[in-house]
Design an enzyme around this catalytic site. Structure first.
Site, PDB file in Angstrom:
ATOM      1  N   ASP A  19       1.338  -4.263 -11.883  1.00  0.00           N
ATOM      2  CA  ASP A  19       1.666  -2.992 -11.201  1.00  0.00           C
ATOM      3  C   ASP A  19       1.453  -1.741 -12.057  1.00  0.00           C
ATOM      4  O   ASP A  19       2.292  -0.821 -12.040  1.00  0.00           O
ATOM      5  CB  ASP A  19       3.117  -3.026 -10.687  1.00  0.00           C
ATOM      6  CG  ASP A  19       3.351  -4.133  -9.654  1.00  0.00           C
ATOM      7  OD1 ASP A  19       2.435  -4.923  -9.399  1.00  0.00           O
ATOM      8  OD2 ASP A  19       4.472  -4.201  -9.117  1.00  0.00           O
ATOM      9  N   ASP A  57       1.478  -3.556  -6.241  1.00  0.00           N
ATOM     10  CA  ASP A  57       2.500  -3.422  -5.218  1.00  0.00           C
ATOM     11  C   ASP A  57       1.795  -2.724  -4.044  1.00  0.00           C
ATOM     12  O   ASP A  57       1.109  -1.723  -4.254  1.00  0.00           O
ATOM     13  CB  ASP A  57       3.616  -2.542  -5.806  1.00  0.00           C
ATOM     14  CG  ASP A  57       4.998  -2.881  -5.316  1.00  0.00           C
ATOM     15  OD1 ASP A  57       5.270  -4.052  -4.974  1.00  0.00           O
ATOM     16  OD2 ASP A  57       5.832  -1.947  -5.278  1.00  0.00           O
ATOM     17  N   HIS A  59       2.533  -1.709  -0.272  1.00  0.00           N
ATOM     18  CA  HIS A  59       3.490  -1.662   0.832  1.00  0.00           C
ATOM     19  C   HIS A  59       2.959  -0.933   2.066  1.00  0.00           C
ATOM     20  O   HIS A  59       2.253   0.064   1.935  1.00  0.00           O
ATOM     21  CB  HIS A  59       4.758  -0.916   0.388  1.00  0.00           C
ATOM     22  CG  HIS A  59       5.492  -1.549  -0.752  1.00  0.00           C
ATOM     23  ND1 HIS A  59       5.738  -2.894  -0.833  1.00  0.00           N
ATOM     24  CD2 HIS A  59       6.063  -1.003  -1.864  1.00  0.00           C
ATOM     25  CE1 HIS A  59       6.426  -3.143  -1.943  1.00  0.00           C
ATOM     26  NE2 HIS A  59       6.625  -2.025  -2.591  1.00  0.00           N
ATOM     27  N   HIS A  63       7.957   0.120   4.764  1.00  0.00           N
ATOM     28  CA  HIS A  63       8.400  -1.083   4.058  1.00  0.00           C
ATOM     29  C   HIS A  63       9.924  -1.117   3.886  1.00  0.00           C
ATOM     30  O   HIS A  63      10.552  -0.073   3.632  1.00  0.00           O
ATOM     31  CB  HIS A  63       7.725  -1.165   2.684  1.00  0.00           C
ATOM     32  CG  HIS A  63       7.920  -2.479   2.019  1.00  0.00           C
ATOM     33  ND1 HIS A  63       8.707  -2.638   0.900  1.00  0.00           N
ATOM     34  CD2 HIS A  63       7.455  -3.710   2.339  1.00  0.00           C
ATOM     35  CE1 HIS A  63       8.707  -3.916   0.552  1.00  0.00           C
ATOM     36  NE2 HIS A  63       7.953  -4.588   1.408  1.00  0.00           N
ATOM     37  N   HIS A  76       6.809   4.257  -2.231  1.00  0.00           N
ATOM     38  CA  HIS A  76       5.887   4.107  -3.359  1.00  0.00           C
ATOM     39  C   HIS A  76       4.814   3.078  -3.016  1.00  0.00           C
ATOM     40  O   HIS A  76       5.023   2.212  -2.175  1.00  0.00           O
ATOM     41  CB  HIS A  76       6.646   3.656  -4.620  1.00  0.00           C
ATOM     42  CG  HIS A  76       7.264   2.298  -4.460  1.00  0.00           C
ATOM     43  ND1 HIS A  76       8.472   2.100  -3.820  1.00  0.00           N
ATOM     44  CD2 HIS A  76       6.839   1.053  -4.822  1.00  0.00           C
ATOM     45  CE1 HIS A  76       8.756   0.818  -3.799  1.00  0.00           C
ATOM     46  NE2 HIS A  76       7.785   0.148  -4.393  1.00  0.00           N
ATOM     47  N   LYS A 101       0.762  -7.596  -3.390  1.00  0.00           N
ATOM     48  CA  LYS A 101       2.022  -8.237  -3.000  1.00  0.00           C
ATOM     49  C   LYS A 101       2.908  -7.273  -2.222  1.00  0.00           C
ATOM     50  O   LYS A 101       2.722  -6.059  -2.308  1.00  0.00           O
ATOM     51  CB  LYS A 101       2.757  -8.738  -4.250  1.00  0.00           C
ATOM     52  CG  LYS A 101       3.157  -7.623  -5.204  1.00  0.00           C
ATOM     53  CD  LYS A 101       3.839  -8.172  -6.429  1.00  0.00           C
ATOM     54  CE  LYS A 101       4.096  -7.107  -7.469  1.00  0.00           C
ATOM     55  NZ  LYS A 101       5.001  -6.038  -7.045  1.00  0.00           N
ATOM     56  N   CYS A 140       9.383  -6.062 -11.862  1.00  0.00           N
ATOM     57  CA  CYS A 140       8.241  -6.902 -11.490  1.00  0.00           C
ATOM     58  C   CYS A 140       7.672  -7.699 -12.660  1.00  0.00           C
ATOM     59  O   CYS A 140       7.191  -8.817 -12.461  1.00  0.00           O
ATOM     60  CB  CYS A 140       7.179  -6.058 -10.804  1.00  0.00           C
ATOM     61  SG  CYS A 140       7.739  -5.509  -9.159  1.00  0.00           S
TER      62      CYS A 140
HETATM   63  C1  VGL Z   1       8.567  -2.430  -8.694  1.00  0.00           C
HETATM   64  C2  VGL Z   1      10.413  -1.464  -7.745  1.00  0.00           C
HETATM   65  C3  VGL Z   1       9.876  -1.565  -6.497  1.00  0.00           C
HETATM   66  C4  VGL Z   1       7.870  -2.887  -9.943  1.00  0.00           C
HETATM   67  C5  VGL Z   1       8.002  -2.552  -7.447  1.00  0.00           C
HETATM   68  O1  VGL Z   1       6.615  -2.956  -9.936  1.00  0.00           O
HETATM   69  O2  VGL Z   1       8.546  -3.155 -10.950  1.00  0.00           O
HETATM   70  N1  VGL Z   1       9.786  -1.903  -8.835  1.00  0.00           N
HETATM   71  N2  VGL Z   1       8.656  -2.112  -6.354  1.00  0.00           N
HETATM   72 ZN    ZN Z   2       7.636  -1.912  -4.498  1.00  0.00          ZN
END
Ligand code: VGL
Ligand code: ZN
Length: 192
Positions: A19, A57, A59, A63, A76, A101, A140
Site C-alpha cells: 500500500d 488498497d 476501495h 466502502h 481513501h 484488495k 496492513c
Molecule cells: C490501511 C487503513 C485503512 C493500510 C488501509 O494500508 O494500512 N490502513 N486501509
Molecule cells: Zn483501506
C-alpha cells in the site's frame, strides 16, 4: 537469514510492498506520518528480488471502512483515483505482480493475502521466503506479514522500509509479529 537474501535463496524470495499509495503519503487523505520516507528504502530493497509484489488498497466510493459509512477511516484509496495510485517515485518497473484488495463494498481487507490468491500465486512460483515492507506498519503491513507466516512462508518485515500510523500500535505490531516468528530486517542505504 539476512537481508539481502543470500544469492542461493534469491529465486525463492519475494518482496511484498504494501500500500505505498498516494493517500497514505503526506498530502493524501489518510496520510501516514513520514509515509513517503519508505520509497527510497524500498527502491533499494527492490534490486535484490526477482519477484516483487505491490498491493493496493482499492476501495469503492461507498466502502464500509469509510467514516461516511460508519467505518473508522476517512475516504481513501478509491479505485481509479490518484489517491489510489502507487507513489510516483516507487520503482514500478521492477514490480512483477500487483494485487488489489478490499474492493468490495461490504468487506475490508488489511492483508495483501486477503481475497487476492497471493499465497497460491507465491507457492506456484516456488517462493518460500517473504519480506514485507510499506504502509502502514500497524495495520496492513502487520496483517500481511501475519498472513504470510500463517500461509507457511518464512517471513521478515523490513522495519526501516515501513512507517506506522502511531507509535504505540506500531510497537504492538512488532511484538505481535515477533511473537509468531516474524523477524525484523533493515534495508541498507541510500543514506537519507
Ligand atoms: C490501511 C487503513 C485503512 C493500510 C488501509 O494500508 O494500512 N490502513 N486501509
Ligand atoms: Zn483501506
Amino acid at each position: 537469514m539476512i537481508y539481502p537474501p543470500q544469492e542461493e535463496l534469491r529465486h525463492r524470495s519475494a518482496l511484498i510492498i504494501v500500500d505505498v499509495q498516494n493517500d497514505f503519503c503526506p498530502g493524501g487523505n489518510l496520510a501516514v506520518p513520514d509515509g513517503d520516507a519508505v520509497v527510497s528504502k524500498i527502491n533499494n530493497a527492490i534490486t535484490y528480488f526477482d519477484i516483487v509484489v505491490a498491493s493496493q488498497d482499492w476501495h469503492p466510493q461507498d466502502h464500509c471502512s469509510f467514516d461516511t459509512q460508519g467505518g473508522k477511516w476517512p475516504e481513501h484509496c478509491i479505485a481509479g483515483t490518484s489517491g489510489a495510485n502507487l507513489h510516483a517515485v516507487l520503482d514500478t518497473a521492477r514490480i512483477t505482480h500487483i494485487v488489489r484488495k478490499a474492493y468490495k463494498k461490504d468487506q475490508d481487507a488489511y492483508s495483501a493475502f486477503d481475497g487476492t490468491g497471493l499465497a497460491e500465486m507465491l507457492r506456484a512460483l516456488g517462493i518460500t521466503e517473504v519480506f514485507v515492507c510499506g504502509l502502514a506498519l500497524d495495520y496492513c503491513v502487520k496483517a500481511t506479514a501475519l498472513d504470510a507466516r500463517k500461509a507457511g512462508f518464512n517471513t521478515w518485515y523490513i522495519l526501516n522500509a515501513c512507517r506506522g500510523v502511531a507509535k504505540n500500535t506500531s510497537e504492538q505490531a512488532e511484538r505481535e509479529m515477533q511473537g509468531v516468528g516474524i523477524k525484523p530486517e533493515f534495508v541498507r542505504g541510500p543514506v537519507s
